[in-house]
Design a protein around this motif. Structure first.
Motif, PDB file in Angstrom:
ATOM      1  N   ARG A 265     -26.888  63.342 -31.181  1.00 24.02           N
ATOM      2  CA  ARG A 265     -27.117  65.225 -30.769  1.00 24.02           C
ATOM      3  C   ARG A 265     -28.126  65.361 -32.030  1.00 24.02           C
ATOM      4  NH1 ARG A 265     -28.174  67.285 -27.883  1.00 24.02           N
ATOM      5  NH2 ARG A 265     -28.383  69.687 -28.308  1.00 24.02           N
ATOM      6  N   ALA A 266     -27.795  64.557 -33.861  1.00 23.09           N
ATOM      7  CA  ALA A 266     -28.846  64.410 -34.217  1.00 23.09           C
ATOM      8  C   ALA A 266     -29.976  64.157 -34.630  1.00 23.09           C
ATOM      9  CB  ALA A 266     -28.208  63.916 -35.884  1.00 23.09           C
ATOM     10  N   TYR A 267     -29.811  63.237 -33.723  1.00 22.46           N
ATOM     11  CA  TYR A 267     -31.585  62.912 -33.592  1.00 22.46           C
ATOM     12  C   TYR A 267     -32.214  63.553 -32.283  1.00 22.46           C
ATOM     13  CZ  TYR A 267     -31.412  58.161 -34.627  1.00 22.46           C
ATOM     14  OH  TYR A 267     -31.452  56.074 -35.261  1.00 22.46           O
ATOM     15  N   SER A 268     -31.631  64.201 -31.002  1.00 22.02           N
ATOM     16  CA  SER A 268     -32.139  65.030 -30.491  1.00 22.02           C
ATOM     17  C   SER A 268     -32.727  65.957 -31.414  1.00 22.02           C
ATOM     18  CB  SER A 268     -30.709  66.137 -29.225  1.00 22.02           C
ATOM     19  OG  SER A 268     -30.310  64.559 -28.832  1.00 22.02           O
ATOM     20  N   GLU A 269     -31.412  66.839 -32.429  1.00 19.92           N
ATOM     21  CA  GLU A 269     -31.792  68.129 -32.535  1.00 19.92           C
ATOM     22  C   GLU A 269     -32.748  68.274 -33.931  1.00 19.92           C
ATOM     23  OE1 GLU A 269     -27.839  70.560 -32.541  1.00 19.92           O
ATOM     24  OE2 GLU A 269     -28.002  69.863 -34.908  1.00 19.92           O
ATOM     25  N   GLU A 270     -33.226  66.511 -34.616  1.00 18.30           N
ATOM     26  CA  GLU A 270     -34.086  66.444 -35.209  1.00 18.30           C
ATOM     27  C   GLU A 270     -36.223  65.964 -35.048  1.00 18.30           C
ATOM     28  OE1 GLU A 270     -34.985  65.540 -38.094  1.00 18.30           O
ATOM     29  OE2 GLU A 270     -33.238  66.325 -38.579  1.00 18.30           O
ATOM     30  N   VAL A 271     -35.959  66.066 -32.796  1.00 18.03           N
ATOM     31  CA  VAL A 271     -37.312  66.148 -32.363  1.00 18.03           C
ATOM     32  C   VAL A 271     -37.378  67.236 -31.926  1.00 18.03           C
ATOM     33  CG1 VAL A 271     -37.406  63.333 -32.275  1.00 18.03           C
ATOM     34  CG2 VAL A 271     -36.459  64.682 -30.283  1.00 18.03           C
ATOM     35  N   SER A 272     -36.273  67.667 -31.717  1.00 15.60           N
ATOM     36  CA  SER A 272     -36.586  69.407 -30.437  1.00 15.60           C
ATOM     37  C   SER A 272     -37.007  70.237 -31.616  1.00 15.60           C
ATOM     38  CB  SER A 272     -35.034  69.485 -30.009  1.00 15.60           C
ATOM     39  OG  SER A 272     -35.480  70.624 -29.125  1.00 15.60           O
ATOM     40  N   THR A 273     -37.215  71.473 -30.692  1.00 15.82           N
ATOM     41  CA  THR A 273     -38.502  72.469 -31.199  1.00 15.82           C
ATOM     42  C   THR A 273     -36.996  73.268 -30.915  1.00 15.82           C
ATOM     43  OG1 THR A 273     -40.049  72.450 -29.467  1.00 15.82           O
ATOM     44  CG2 THR A 273     -40.541  71.630 -31.259  1.00 15.82           C
ATOM     45  N   THR A 274     -36.484  73.375 -29.247  1.00 15.68           N
ATOM     46  CA  THR A 274     -35.316  74.317 -28.751  1.00 15.68           C
ATOM     47  C   THR A 274     -33.934  73.996 -29.619  1.00 15.68           C
ATOM     48  OG1 THR A 274     -35.781  72.731 -27.215  1.00 15.68           O
ATOM     49  CG2 THR A 274     -37.074  74.537 -26.295  1.00 15.68           C
ATOM     50  N   PHE A 275     -33.561  74.896 -29.964  1.00 10.67           N
ATOM     51  CA  PHE A 275     -32.598  73.962 -30.380  1.00 10.67           C
ATOM     52  C   PHE A 275     -30.984  74.705 -28.553  1.00 10.67           C
ATOM     53  CE2 PHE A 275     -28.652  76.503 -32.813  1.00 10.67           C
ATOM     54  CZ  PHE A 275     -28.026  75.410 -33.111  1.00 10.67           C
ATOM     55  N   SER A 276     -30.815  73.453 -28.313  1.00  8.44           N
ATOM     56  CA  SER A 276     -29.161  73.237 -27.749  1.00  8.44           C
ATOM     57  C   SER A 276     -29.477  75.104 -26.502  1.00  8.44           C
ATOM     58  CB  SER A 276     -28.374  73.535 -28.287  1.00  8.44           C
ATOM     59  OG  SER A 276     -27.913  72.733 -29.383  1.00  8.44           O
ATOM     60  N   ASP A 277     -30.972  74.658 -25.693  1.00  9.26           N
ATOM     61  CA  ASP A 277     -31.298  75.638 -24.582  1.00  9.26           C
ATOM     62  C   ASP A 277     -30.640  74.657 -23.760  1.00  9.26           C
ATOM     63  OD1 ASP A 277     -32.824  73.091 -24.392  1.00  9.26           O
ATOM     64  OD2 ASP A 277     -34.222  74.698 -24.289  1.00  9.26           O
ATOM     65  N   LYS A 278     -30.037  75.191 -22.424  1.00 13.15           N
ATOM     66  CA  LYS A 278     -29.173  74.485 -21.163  1.00 13.15           C
ATOM     67  C   LYS A 278     -29.613  73.254 -20.495  1.00 13.15           C
ATOM     68  CE  LYS A 278     -27.343  78.220 -19.369  1.00 13.15           C
ATOM     69  NZ  LYS A 278     -26.924  79.070 -20.716  1.00 13.15           N
ATOM     70  N   LEU A 279     -31.118  73.565 -20.891  1.00  9.09           N
ATOM     71  CA  LEU A 279     -32.058  71.484 -20.701  1.00  9.09           C
ATOM     72  C   LEU A 279     -31.372  70.829 -21.354  1.00  9.09           C
ATOM     73  CD1 LEU A 279     -35.562  72.277 -19.574  1.00  9.09           C
ATOM     74  CD2 LEU A 279     -34.152  71.098 -18.452  1.00  9.09           C
ATOM     75  N   GLU A 280     -31.266  70.592 -22.162  1.00  4.75           N
ATOM     76  CA  GLU A 280     -31.836  70.103 -24.147  1.00  4.75           C
ATOM     77  C   GLU A 280     -29.829  69.954 -23.445  1.00  4.75           C
ATOM     78  OE1 GLU A 280     -31.314  69.615 -28.509  1.00  4.75           O
ATOM     79  OE2 GLU A 280     -32.137  71.407 -27.068  1.00  4.75           O
ATOM     80  N   MET A 281     -29.315  70.524 -23.767  1.00 12.07           N
ATOM     81  CA  MET A 281     -27.291  70.358 -22.558  1.00 12.07           C
ATOM     82  C   MET A 281     -27.024  69.562 -21.457  1.00 12.07           C
ATOM     83  SD  MET A 281     -24.665  70.807 -24.527  1.00 12.07           S
ATOM     84  CE  MET A 281     -24.911  72.137 -25.539  1.00 12.07           C
ATOM     85  N   ARG A 282     -27.905  69.895 -20.451  1.00  9.08           N
ATOM     86  CA  ARG A 282     -27.577  68.783 -19.764  1.00  9.08           C
ATOM     87  C   ARG A 282     -28.250  67.287 -19.353  1.00  9.08           C
ATOM     88  NH1 ARG A 282     -29.167  73.160 -16.103  1.00  9.08           N
ATOM     89  NH2 ARG A 282     -31.807  73.274 -16.284  1.00  9.08           N
ATOM     90  N   ALA A 283     -29.429  67.605 -20.364  1.00  9.46           N
ATOM     91  CA  ALA A 283     -29.891  65.973 -20.494  1.00  9.46           C
ATOM     92  C   ALA A 283     -28.703  65.069 -21.448  1.00  9.46           C
ATOM     93  CB  ALA A 283     -30.987  66.432 -21.910  1.00  9.46           C
ATOM     94  N   ALA A 284     -27.321  66.219 -22.299  1.00  9.42           N
ATOM     95  CA  ALA A 284     -26.730  65.465 -23.396  1.00  9.42           C
ATOM     96  C   ALA A 284     -25.253  65.049 -22.804  1.00  9.42           C
ATOM     97  CB  ALA A 284     -26.049  66.870 -24.257  1.00  9.42           C
ATOM     98  N   ILE A 285     -25.164  65.946 -21.553  1.00 14.80           N
ATOM     99  CA  ILE A 285     -23.855  66.035 -20.552  1.00 14.80           C
ATOM    100  C   ILE A 285     -24.498  64.642 -20.413  1.00 14.80           C
ATOM    101  CG2 ILE A 285     -22.940  66.767 -18.709  1.00 14.80           C
ATOM    102  CD1 ILE A 285     -22.954  69.495 -19.530  1.00 14.80           C
ATOM    103  N   ALA A 286     -25.647  64.198 -19.391  1.00 17.10           N
ATOM    104  CA  ALA A 286     -25.975  62.846 -18.786  1.00 17.10           C
ATOM    105  C   ALA A 286     -25.925  61.660 -19.522  1.00 17.10           C
ATOM    106  CB  ALA A 286     -27.389  63.182 -17.964  1.00 17.10           C
ATOM    107  N   GLU A 287     -25.585  61.976 -20.598  1.00 20.82           N
ATOM    108  CA  GLU A 287     -26.180  61.300 -22.311  1.00 20.82           C
ATOM    109  C   GLU A 287     -24.108  60.367 -22.438  1.00 20.82           C
ATOM    110  OE1 GLU A 287     -27.753  62.324 -25.383  1.00 20.82           O
ATOM    111  OE2 GLU A 287     -28.920  59.715 -25.705  1.00 20.82           O
TER     112      GLU A 287
END
Ligand SMILES: [Zn+2]
Length: 307
Positions: A265-287
């Motif tokens: 989660r922290a890796y994603s948040e380091e590189v992501s400018t969006t913060f836990s939006d729906k797309l990002e969440m779907r990617a997290a679920i898939a992971e």
């Protein structure tokens, strides 16, 4: 060794229902009672644990709870809702959606647990930002924390008694876990809880404590952010990084394998400018399948569910 579940009265009519040391799927609940009324904060993971909780509520309060508040959607806190069908089940809008969406998926992760007869029972009263429930003379404010431990965290704040039920935004003696939530969001939620100035902190897992529990969780999450920056700079993934981390002051927290998940989660948040939006969440679920596999690798064996 203490006997569990332990019922701890932290203020007049306000109890923490503490199940064990709080490992995987062994969550806490809260009982609030005043003037012949009762409400419950969260239920339990299995039918037998939920029925035991229901008996306890009845023994302590003499009544069944008119309301059950879910702090978030995860099955260890909500599967037992089905034992409280005569109560109003209250949660955030998103909690209802996630309870319905996830179904009994958690039971598939640990098929040997004796889950009992469970029926998905989502909140039937939902709210958006804040809601207040009056239990006799006790006021309970439900505050939505945004995305923190999960996508849908609620804390229950009793302003007069200065007691807070944090759900899993904070855990006690147990490693935080936010692969489907947010490290940043957890830090923001902890800060918000701190500004309430609570005296007593009853978390979603582990023993009752004070504001020091907020400090422990905050320090852990800050370390996760620091480690993630290092891992990204060195070009190594969360699993390899976690296998080389000295946990230091955090070494005493149970379920240390959660570090791998939190780092994802922290890796994603380091590189992501969006913060836990729906797309990002779907990617997290898939992971999540991969993340659980990596936690097993870190643990050098299957994760033990204590429910
Ligand atoms: Zn949870």
């Amino acid at each position: 060794m203490r006997e569990y579940p332990e019922l701890m009265e932290v203020a007049d009519g306000i109890y923490g229902y503490i199940q064990g040391s709080g490992g995987w799927c062994v969550n806490n609940a809260g009982i609030i009672t005043s003037a012949g009324n009762a409400a419950l904060v969260d239920t339990a993971a299995t039918e037998i644990r939920a029925k035991r909780l229901k008996d306890c509520v009845h023994d302590v309060t003499g009544v069944d709870p008119f309301a059950v508040v879910n702090t978030h959607s995860h099955g260890d806190h909500t599967f037992g809702n089905c034992v409280f069908k005569d109560s109003t089940i209250i949660g955030h809008h998103q909690t209802r959606m996630e309870v319905v969406g996830a179904g009994l998926h958690l039971t598939e992760l640990w098929p040997t647990v004796h889950w009992g007869s469970l029926e998905i029972t989502p909140p039937n009263v939902t709210y958006a930002n804040e809601m207040t429930v009056h239990i006799g003379d006790i006021r309970a404010d439900l505050l939505h924390m945004g995305v923190a431990h999960s996508t849908n965290d609620t804390i229950v704040w009793l302003p007069t008694e200065r007691v807070v039920f944090t759900g899993d935004v904070v855990m006690s003696g147990v490693t935080p876990f936010c692969p489907l939530g947010s490290v940043r969001g957890t830090l923001a939620a902890i800060e918000r809880i701190r500004t309430l100035d609570p005296l007593t902190v009853i978390t979603g897992h582990g023993p009752v404590g004070g504001v020091d529990l907020l400090d422990v969780a905050e320090q852990y999450m800050l370390s996760v952010q620091t480690w993630a920056k290092q891992g990204i700079a060195e070009g190594i993934g969360p699993l390899e990084l976690s296998q080389n981390i000295d946990l230091g002051e955090h070494a005493g927290l149970l379920e240390s394998e959660r570090l791998v998940a939190n780092l994802h989660r922290a890796y994603s948040e380091e590189v992501s400018t969006t913060f836990s939006d729906k797309l990002e969440m779907r990617a997290a679920i898939a992971e999540m399948g991969t993340i659980f596999g990596e936690m097993v690798a870190f643990n050098k064996g299957p994760l033990t569910c204590h429910a």
